[in-house]
Design a protein around this motif. Sequence first.
Motif, PDB file in Angstrom:
ATOM      1  N   ASP A 141      -5.828  -5.203   9.566  1.00  0.00           N
ATOM      2  CA  ASP A 141      -6.792  -6.291   9.462  1.00  0.00           C
ATOM      3  C   ASP A 141      -8.048  -5.780   8.773  1.00  0.00           C
ATOM      4  O   ASP A 141      -8.665  -4.804   9.212  1.00  0.00           O
ATOM      5  CB  ASP A 141      -7.154  -6.843  10.849  1.00  0.00           C
ATOM      6  N   GLY A 142      -8.420  -6.445   7.688  1.00  0.00           N
ATOM      7  CA  GLY A 142      -9.580  -6.046   6.909  1.00  0.00           C
ATOM      8  C   GLY A 142      -9.341  -6.315   5.443  1.00  0.00           C
ATOM      9  O   GLY A 142      -8.320  -6.898   5.049  1.00  0.00           O
ATOM     10  N   ASN A 143     -10.260  -5.883   4.624  1.00  0.00           N
ATOM     11  CA  ASN A 143     -10.136  -6.030   3.175  1.00  0.00           C
ATOM     12  C   ASN A 143      -9.210  -4.941   2.656  1.00  0.00           C
ATOM     13  O   ASN A 143      -9.494  -3.755   2.834  1.00  0.00           O
ATOM     14  CB  ASN A 143     -11.529  -5.902   2.543  1.00  0.00           C
ATOM     15  N   PRO A 144      -8.107  -5.297   1.987  1.00  0.00           N
ATOM     16  CA  PRO A 144      -7.167  -4.268   1.524  1.00  0.00           C
ATOM     17  C   PRO A 144      -7.743  -3.390   0.423  1.00  0.00           C
ATOM     18  O   PRO A 144      -7.180  -2.333   0.129  1.00  0.00           O
ATOM     19  CB  PRO A 144      -5.978  -5.085   1.011  1.00  0.00           C
ATOM     20  N   GLY A 145      -8.854  -3.822  -0.170  1.00  0.00           N
ATOM     21  CA  GLY A 145      -9.482  -3.034  -1.224  1.00  0.00           C
ATOM     22  C   GLY A 145     -10.748  -2.330  -0.792  1.00  0.00           C
ATOM     23  O   GLY A 145     -11.527  -1.884  -1.638  1.00  0.00           O
ATOM     24  N   TYR A 146     -10.967  -2.230   0.537  1.00  0.00           N
ATOM     25  CA  TYR A 146     -12.185  -1.583   1.035  1.00  0.00           C
ATOM     26  C   TYR A 146     -11.838  -0.268   1.716  1.00  0.00           C
ATOM     27  O   TYR A 146     -10.919  -0.232   2.532  1.00  0.00           O
ATOM     28  CB  TYR A 146     -12.907  -2.506   2.021  1.00  0.00           C
ATOM     29  N   PRO A 147     -12.538   0.807   1.438  1.00  0.00           N
ATOM     30  CA  PRO A 147     -13.648   0.918   0.482  1.00  0.00           C
ATOM     31  C   PRO A 147     -13.195   0.996  -0.977  1.00  0.00           C
ATOM     32  O   PRO A 147     -14.007   0.938  -1.886  1.00  0.00           O
ATOM     33  CB  PRO A 147     -14.338   2.216   0.918  1.00  0.00           C
ATOM     34  N   ASN A 148     -11.871   1.141  -1.183  1.00  0.00           N
ATOM     35  CA  ASN A 148     -11.343   1.154  -2.544  1.00  0.00           C
ATOM     36  C   ASN A 148      -9.863   0.778  -2.475  1.00  0.00           C
ATOM     37  O   ASN A 148      -9.290   0.613  -1.395  1.00  0.00           O
ATOM     38  CB  ASN A 148     -11.557   2.519  -3.217  1.00  0.00           C
ATOM     39  N   THR A 149      -9.234   0.674  -3.642  1.00  0.00           N
ATOM     40  CA  THR A 149      -7.848   0.188  -3.682  1.00  0.00           C
ATOM     41  C   THR A 149      -6.836   1.223  -3.196  1.00  0.00           C
ATOM     42  O   THR A 149      -5.648   0.922  -3.119  1.00  0.00           O
ATOM     43  CB  THR A 149      -7.466  -0.253  -5.108  1.00  0.00           C
ATOM     44  N   ALA A 150      -7.292   2.405  -2.826  1.00  0.00           N
ATOM     45  CA  ALA A 150      -6.371   3.404  -2.274  1.00  0.00           C
ATOM     46  C   ALA A 150      -6.084   3.150  -0.803  1.00  0.00           C
ATOM     47  O   ALA A 150      -5.180   3.783  -0.237  1.00  0.00           O
ATOM     48  CB  ALA A 150      -6.953   4.805  -2.444  1.00  0.00           C
ATOM     49  N   ARG A 151      -6.812   2.218  -0.175  1.00  0.00           N
ATOM     50  CA  ARG A 151      -6.754   2.085   1.281  1.00  0.00           C
ATOM     51  C   ARG A 151      -5.339   1.852   1.806  1.00  0.00           C
ATOM     52  O   ARG A 151      -4.908   2.510   2.769  1.00  0.00           O
ATOM     53  CB  ARG A 151      -7.663   0.922   1.734  1.00  0.00           C
ATOM     54  N   LEU A 152      -4.599   0.935   1.227  1.00  0.00           N
ATOM     55  CA  LEU A 152      -3.262   0.651   1.749  1.00  0.00           C
ATOM     56  C   LEU A 152      -2.259   1.739   1.381  1.00  0.00           C
ATOM     57  O   LEU A 152      -1.273   1.953   2.106  1.00  0.00           O
ATOM     58  CB  LEU A 152      -2.768  -0.711   1.257  1.00  0.00           C
ATOM     59  N   PHE A 153      -2.508   2.459   0.298  1.00  0.00           N
ATOM     60  CA  PHE A 153      -1.638   3.596  -0.020  1.00  0.00           C
ATOM     61  C   PHE A 153      -1.892   4.746   0.942  1.00  0.00           C
ATOM     62  O   PHE A 153      -0.965   5.486   1.305  1.00  0.00           O
ATOM     63  CB  PHE A 153      -1.845   4.017  -1.481  1.00  0.00           C
ATOM     64  N   ASP A 154      -3.154   4.891   1.386  1.00  0.00           N
ATOM     65  CA  ASP A 154      -3.448   5.843   2.460  1.00  0.00           C
ATOM     66  C   ASP A 154      -2.637   5.491   3.698  1.00  0.00           C
ATOM     67  O   ASP A 154      -2.110   6.371   4.395  1.00  0.00           O
ATOM     68  CB  ASP A 154      -4.937   5.812   2.824  1.00  0.00           C
ATOM     69  N   LEU A 155      -2.535   4.194   3.972  1.00  0.00           N
ATOM     70  CA  LEU A 155      -1.810   3.713   5.148  1.00  0.00           C
ATOM     71  C   LEU A 155      -0.318   4.041   5.044  1.00  0.00           C
ATOM     72  O   LEU A 155       0.323   4.406   6.038  1.00  0.00           O
ATOM     73  CB  LEU A 155      -2.025   2.207   5.298  1.00  0.00           C
ATOM     74  N   ILE A 156       0.243   3.917   3.841  1.00  0.00           N
ATOM     75  CA  ILE A 156       1.664   4.253   3.646  1.00  0.00           C
ATOM     76  C   ILE A 156       1.929   5.692   4.066  1.00  0.00           C
ATOM     77  O   ILE A 156       2.880   5.982   4.805  1.00  0.00           O
ATOM     78  CB  ILE A 156       2.073   4.028   2.183  1.00  0.00           C
ATOM     79  N   ASP A 157       1.077   6.606   3.601  1.00  0.00           N
ATOM     80  CA  ASP A 157       1.271   8.020   3.929  1.00  0.00           C
ATOM     81  C   ASP A 157       0.980   8.304   5.401  1.00  0.00           C
ATOM     82  O   ASP A 157       1.714   9.051   6.055  1.00  0.00           O
ATOM     83  CB  ASP A 157       0.387   8.887   3.038  1.00  0.00           C
TER      84      ASP A 157
END
Length: 646
Positions: free
Chosen positions: A329-345
């Motif tokens: 829950d939150g902005n998927p591009g905050y603080p940058n567009t790497a956020r959801l790729f961080d989540l994958i790892d």
Amino acid sequence: MASPLWQPGNAQQHSQLAKFWQQARDNSGQPLADYNALHDWSVNEPEAFWQQVWDFCELKGTPGDTVLARQERFQDTRWFPDARLNYAENLLRRNDQHSALISVLEDGHRQVISYAELRVAAGRVAAQLKAAGIQPGDRVAGFMPNRIETVIAALGAAWIGAVWSSCSPDFGVSGVLDRFGQIEPRVLIACDGYQYNGKWIDLEPRIDALHQALEPELLIVVPGKGTSSRVEKALIWQSWLDGASTAPEFTPLPFNHPLFILYSSGTTGQPKCIVHGAGGTLLQQAKELQLHGDVGSDDTLFYFTTCGWMMWNWLICGLHTGATLVLYDGNPGYPNTARLFDLIDAEAISHFGTSAKFIQAVEKSGLVPRESHQLGSLRILFSTGSPLLHESYDFLYQQVKPDLLVSSISGGTDIISCFALGNPLLPVYRGELQCAGLGMDVAVLDDQGNLLSGSKGELVCRQPFPSCPVQFWNDPDGSRFHNAYFARFDGIWAHGDYAETVPHEHHDGLIIHGRSDAVLNPGGVRIGTAEIYRQVETLDEIREAIVVGQEWQGDVRVVLFVVLTAGEALTDALQARIRKAIREGASPRHVPAVIAAVPEIPRTVSGKIVELAVREVIHGREVSNRNALANPDALAHFAHRVELQA
């Protein structure tokens, strides 16, 4: 013929679809040599197919002796009319310490709950609702972010046969009342705040206003921070759960018993309240997740969604597979567009779902995930919400992961599922959705109802399917329901997408060109908006765009509005580049007569651009339901434009 970007390997031959396919051969006595043959069997023998789906996906319940009770009208068809089942019991069939839900909030807060713990918590909700006199068919509404408590509440409601309906907290009070006000919930469960884009959003004033207007018998508040809330006359979530008695037995219910109420976008009037049944939702989504998505009990499934989008309902059905679900829950591009790729790892996500617009945003940001992230766990990427650009396929295979199965899927709130899906046993071609879903008699017709292949037309479904809505709420004679889907072609579901099939040797792919009601018609030639977006949004100077048709001198001319990248200006040279890209990439007929810059584009709360609303504004007509928009003030940027007067 173009070369595929991805092809199945040995691992895919052990997929759940491969096992199901072999079962279908054994059960039918037919060779079913390719996907076309399997799909044909699934729509020509619906009783055999859907009974096999029930058995293969191990639905808990009694199916009864009849699979399909045909009726004169498409919408009156009844599936498994003698069945009894419970949606919550099916999603909670795994009952051990394996992680069921991992919740990650924008501020980094992480929470994990096991299947055993989830079952206990949902049982407490069920016990408390039952103690309060909530009966099967009563509505329980959630004004909630995408967090663990939301899933618990929905499962607790389904446990006793109550109907769950949710809105995401980015709706304003009027937008929520347009939806919940129609269904009159007896219970309102709300969170008093959440973080988005680095800011805390206080929901207490909105909850107070909703409580006063809706007058539910119960108001339960989930504190967004801490353990208490200032919302008046509310029960606190944890205290309410702690007071629960023993969980009741799961209530066995008919196949068509109402489970969810979802809402149309409401951009052309009051939102339609779409009632979906428990059995059809479960059966259809189990098919999609297990067969087309190859989600299993050792996988980790993520889809970026709010609780106001049908993909949330689709995501939580992943519990039926025994997989671990990741909620964000939150902005998927905050603080940058790497956020959801961080989540994958971080969470070892195997199945990652997002929108086509997010993929474009990542590409434009300059991020190269295959260099910045490991992505070792990632096998399948789902994309929906709008057509995935051809160039986005290139980006995903070149800059994200070359051995990734990219599953562009398409369906909608109307069917709480998909017409077009991915497939682990078929190749991926640039710009194409891999296939029509099994059991879905998908076709493309011209305006006279003739079948098309390789040409653009109306996407339809010619035969009934289990996840057809049970009804619209407050539509006693069914006229609104009929007009929404069956007025265009008699006895055939018209979905409202402008599409074409792409024949291959062993299967047919699909391309979605946009919504039918947004199709442009300059000089009498129909043009899908996606064909223009594909060309424009690959230009570095353009962040996003919206295209509409303007009535002009007895015809229609194409008008393109663009949001420019920071620091760019809409010069004559840039306009020339835009027109050249469209002319060469699409056709001269696609070239806009007018190009104008705007600072933002209006969207629904679920993030979809609203071409119809913009079209109304440029013609000086009133937009009937601005409450459906996340940013209704953006419409002002399209009014009284001098560029449109000449």
